[in-house]
Design a protein around this motif. Structure first.
Motif, PDB file in Angstrom:
ATOM      1  N   PHE A  95       0.959  -1.329   0.151  1.00 54.22           N
ATOM      2  CA  PHE A  95       0.126   0.110  -0.148  1.00 54.22           C
ATOM      3  C   PHE A  95       0.554   1.101   0.265  1.00 54.22           C
ATOM      4  CE2 PHE A  95      -2.612   3.529   1.947  1.00 54.22           C
ATOM      5  CZ  PHE A  95      -3.302   3.601   1.411  1.00 54.22           C
ATOM      6  N   LEU A  96       0.935   2.070  -0.615  1.00 58.93           N
ATOM      7  CA  LEU A  96       1.241   3.235  -0.788  1.00 58.93           C
ATOM      8  C   LEU A  96       0.123   4.490   0.060  1.00 58.93           C
ATOM      9  CD1 LEU A  96       2.705   3.332  -4.840  1.00 58.93           C
ATOM     10  CD2 LEU A  96       4.308   3.042  -2.135  1.00 58.93           C
ATOM     11  N   ASN A  97      -0.707   4.827  -0.884  1.00 61.37           N
ATOM     12  CA  ASN A  97      -1.642   5.857  -0.357  1.00 61.37           C
ATOM     13  C   ASN A  97      -3.346   5.414  -0.692  1.00 61.37           C
ATOM     14  OD1 ASN A  97      -1.525   7.732  -3.314  1.00 61.37           O
ATOM     15  ND2 ASN A  97      -0.131   7.572  -3.064  1.00 61.37           N
ATOM     16  N   ALA A  98      -3.992   5.756  -0.608  1.00 60.22           N
ATOM     17  CA  ALA A  98      -5.650   6.419  -1.223  1.00 60.22           C
ATOM     18  C   ALA A  98      -6.321   7.849  -1.026  1.00 60.22           C
ATOM     19  CB  ALA A  98      -6.528   5.737  -0.412  1.00 60.22           C
ATOM     20  N   SER A  99      -6.902   8.608  -1.249  1.00 61.32           N
ATOM     21  CA  SER A  99      -7.440   8.957  -1.675  1.00 61.32           C
ATOM     22  C   SER A  99      -9.290   8.521  -1.497  1.00 61.32           C
ATOM     23  CB  SER A  99      -7.164  10.350  -1.837  1.00 61.32           C
ATOM     24  OG  SER A  99      -7.825  10.138  -3.153  1.00 61.32           O
ATOM     25  N   ILE A 100     -10.302   9.382  -0.963  1.00 60.63           N
ATOM     26  CA  ILE A 100     -11.731   9.180  -1.152  1.00 60.63           C
ATOM     27  C   ILE A 100     -12.801  10.326  -1.657  1.00 60.63           C
ATOM     28  CG2 ILE A 100     -13.930   8.876  -0.073  1.00 60.63           C
ATOM     29  CD1 ILE A 100     -12.501   6.550   1.495  1.00 60.63           C
ATOM     30  N   GLN A 101     -12.643  10.608  -2.947  1.00 59.43           N
ATOM     31  CA  GLN A 101     -12.981  11.860  -3.144  1.00 59.43           C
ATOM     32  C   GLN A 101     -14.421  11.966  -3.755  1.00 59.43           C
ATOM     33  OE1 GLN A 101     -10.326  13.251  -6.318  1.00 59.43           O
ATOM     34  NE2 GLN A 101      -9.352  12.139  -5.084  1.00 59.43           N
ATOM     35  N   ALA A 102     -15.284  13.354  -2.955  1.00 64.60           N
ATOM     36  CA  ALA A 102     -17.184  13.453  -3.338  1.00 64.60           C
ATOM     37  C   ALA A 102     -16.961  14.354  -3.827  1.00 64.60           C
ATOM     38  CB  ALA A 102     -17.152  13.475  -1.655  1.00 64.60           C
ATOM     39  N   SER A 103     -18.351  14.244  -5.432  1.00 65.75           N
ATOM     40  CA  SER A 103     -17.967  15.189  -6.358  1.00 65.75           C
ATOM     41  C   SER A 103     -19.020  15.950  -4.980  1.00 65.75           C
ATOM     42  CB  SER A 103     -19.414  14.681  -7.595  1.00 65.75           C
ATOM     43  OG  SER A 103     -20.094  14.703  -6.782  1.00 65.75           O
ATOM     44  N   GLU A 104     -18.945  18.024  -5.841  1.00 67.19           N
ATOM     45  CA  GLU A 104     -19.384  19.040  -4.797  1.00 67.19           C
ATOM     46  C   GLU A 104     -21.386  18.406  -5.084  1.00 67.19           C
ATOM     47  OE1 GLU A 104     -18.588  22.766  -6.420  1.00 67.19           O
ATOM     48  OE2 GLU A 104     -16.706  22.670  -4.702  1.00 67.19           O
ATOM     49  N   ASP A 105     -21.529  17.551  -6.271  1.00 65.47           N
ATOM     50  CA  ASP A 105     -23.072  17.537  -6.550  1.00 65.47           C
ATOM     51  C   ASP A 105     -23.610  16.822  -5.553  1.00 65.47           C
ATOM     52  OD1 ASP A 105     -22.715  15.444  -7.682  1.00 65.47           O
ATOM     53  OD2 ASP A 105     -23.151  16.132  -9.427  1.00 65.47           O
ATOM     54  N   GLY A 106     -22.868  15.810  -4.746  1.00 64.68           N
ATOM     55  CA  GLY A 106     -23.439  14.570  -3.917  1.00 64.68           C
ATOM     56  C   GLY A 106     -23.489  13.258  -5.088  1.00 64.68           C
ATOM     57  N   ARG A 107     -23.333  13.099  -6.386  1.00 62.76           N
ATOM     58  CA  ARG A 107     -23.627  11.940  -6.794  1.00 62.76           C
ATOM     59  C   ARG A 107     -22.573  11.407  -7.097  1.00 62.76           C
ATOM     60  NH1 ARG A 107     -29.023  12.475  -8.633  1.00 62.76           N
ATOM     61  NH2 ARG A 107     -29.903  14.775  -8.918  1.00 62.76           N
ATOM     62  N   ARG A 108     -21.189  11.535  -6.878  1.00 63.57           N
ATOM     63  CA  ARG A 108     -20.208  10.613  -7.084  1.00 63.57           C
ATOM     64  C   ARG A 108     -18.808  10.499  -5.950  1.00 63.57           C
ATOM     65  NH1 ARG A 108     -20.456  13.993 -11.227  1.00 63.57           N
ATOM     66  NH2 ARG A 108     -19.002  14.955 -10.713  1.00 63.57           N
ATOM     67  N   VAL A 109     -18.461   9.164  -6.395  1.00 64.83           N
ATOM     68  CA  VAL A 109     -17.531   9.160  -5.120  1.00 64.83           C
ATOM     69  C   VAL A 109     -16.163   8.520  -6.064  1.00 64.83           C
ATOM     70  CG1 VAL A 109     -16.621   8.228  -2.809  1.00 64.83           C
ATOM     71  CG2 VAL A 109     -19.032   8.658  -2.826  1.00 64.83           C
ATOM     72  N   LEU A 110     -15.256   8.920  -5.644  1.00 62.61           N
ATOM     73  CA  LEU A 110     -14.018   8.545  -6.590  1.00 62.61           C
ATOM     74  C   LEU A 110     -12.709   7.939  -5.136  1.00 62.61           C
ATOM     75  CD1 LEU A 110     -12.368   7.966  -8.907  1.00 62.61           C
ATOM     76  CD2 LEU A 110     -11.139  10.071  -8.034  1.00 62.61           C
ATOM     77  N   ASN A 111     -12.658   6.861  -5.364  1.00 58.17           N
ATOM     78  CA  ASN A 111     -12.036   5.940  -4.451  1.00 58.17           C
ATOM     79  C   ASN A 111     -10.361   5.893  -4.638  1.00 58.17           C
ATOM     80  OD1 ASN A 111     -11.286   4.437  -2.475  1.00 58.17           O
ATOM     81  ND2 ASN A 111     -12.502   2.975  -2.133  1.00 58.17           N
ATOM     82  N   TYR A 112      -9.596   6.775  -4.747  1.00 60.34           N
ATOM     83  CA  TYR A 112      -8.174   6.365  -5.622  1.00 60.34           C
ATOM     84  C   TYR A 112      -7.317   5.368  -4.267  1.00 60.34           C
ATOM     85  CZ  TYR A 112      -3.914   8.205  -7.372  1.00 60.34           C
ATOM     86  OH  TYR A 112      -1.784   8.062  -7.358  1.00 60.34           O
ATOM     87  N   LEU A 113      -6.760   4.671  -4.875  1.00 60.39           N
ATOM     88  CA  LEU A 113      -5.891   3.871  -4.196  1.00 60.39           C
ATOM     89  C   LEU A 113      -4.995   3.470  -4.947  1.00 60.39           C
ATOM     90  CD1 LEU A 113      -8.523   1.144  -4.042  1.00 60.39           C
ATOM     91  CD2 LEU A 113      -7.442   1.982  -2.447  1.00 60.39           C
ATOM     92  N   GLN A 114      -3.523   3.225  -4.717  1.00 55.72           N
ATOM     93  CA  GLN A 114      -2.116   2.957  -4.774  1.00 55.72           C
ATOM     94  C   GLN A 114      -1.600   2.385  -4.504  1.00 55.72           C
ATOM     95  OE1 GLN A 114       0.943   6.404  -5.679  1.00 55.72           O
ATOM     96  NE2 GLN A 114       0.964   6.098  -7.326  1.00 55.72           N
ATOM     97  N   TRP A 115      -0.571   1.173  -5.106  1.00 54.96           N
ATOM     98  CA  TRP A 115      -0.099  -0.013  -4.725  1.00 54.96           C
ATOM     99  C   TRP A 115       1.230   0.141  -5.433  1.00 54.96           C
ATOM    100  CZ3 TRP A 115      -2.275  -1.937  -0.410  1.00 54.96           C
ATOM    101  CH2 TRP A 115      -4.100  -2.021  -1.116  1.00 54.96           C
TER     102      TRP A 115
END
Length: 121
Positions: free
Chosen positions: A44-64
């Motif tokens: 595992f290197l890093n990760a982030s969870i990002q939410a769109s401002e309109d509330g309709r999308r979530v992005l899960n970023y995982l780096q290995w």
């Protein structure tokens, strides 16, 4: 001279399309799951969870560190205590998009405010 593919870091992007009222709960569930993945999987290197401002999308970023590490972690995600497919159903995701990428270039700012560029040939 090219760096062998197995020496390149590997990124997984998972984008969820959901109803806005589901966003906070999905972000919370992904945060817990991502912490478990980081603790229980080597590479595992890093990760982030990002939410769109309109509330309709979530992005899960995982780096290995490698594709193998990322794929092994995702297999454990699929069969964990709350498996990935349960997570999708529980938060009523309309669509889920998966992407896998090799990192070829990265840029980050260090604690001393300098920019550091990494280029993988």
């Amino acid at each position: 001279m090219q760096t062998p593919e197995k020496n390149r870091s590997f990124t997984q992007l998972i984008e969820f399309e959901i109803e806005p009222h589901q966003q906070p709960a999905l972000v919370s569930a992904l945060s817990r799951q991502t912490e478990r993945l980081a603790q229980c999987n080597s590479g595992f290197l890093n990760a982030s969870i990002q939410a769109s401002e309109d509330g309709r999308r979530v992005l899960n970023y995982l780096q290995w560190q490698s594709r193998e590490a990322g794929e092994a972690a995702f297999q454990s995600f699929e069969s964990g205590e709350q498996d990935f497919w349960q997570l999708i159903r529980a938060h009523r995701a309309k669509t889920v998009t998966f992407g896998s990428f090799q990192v070829l270039h990265s840029l980050e700012r260090s604690h001393d405010d300098a920019l550091h560029c990494t280029l993988v040939p």
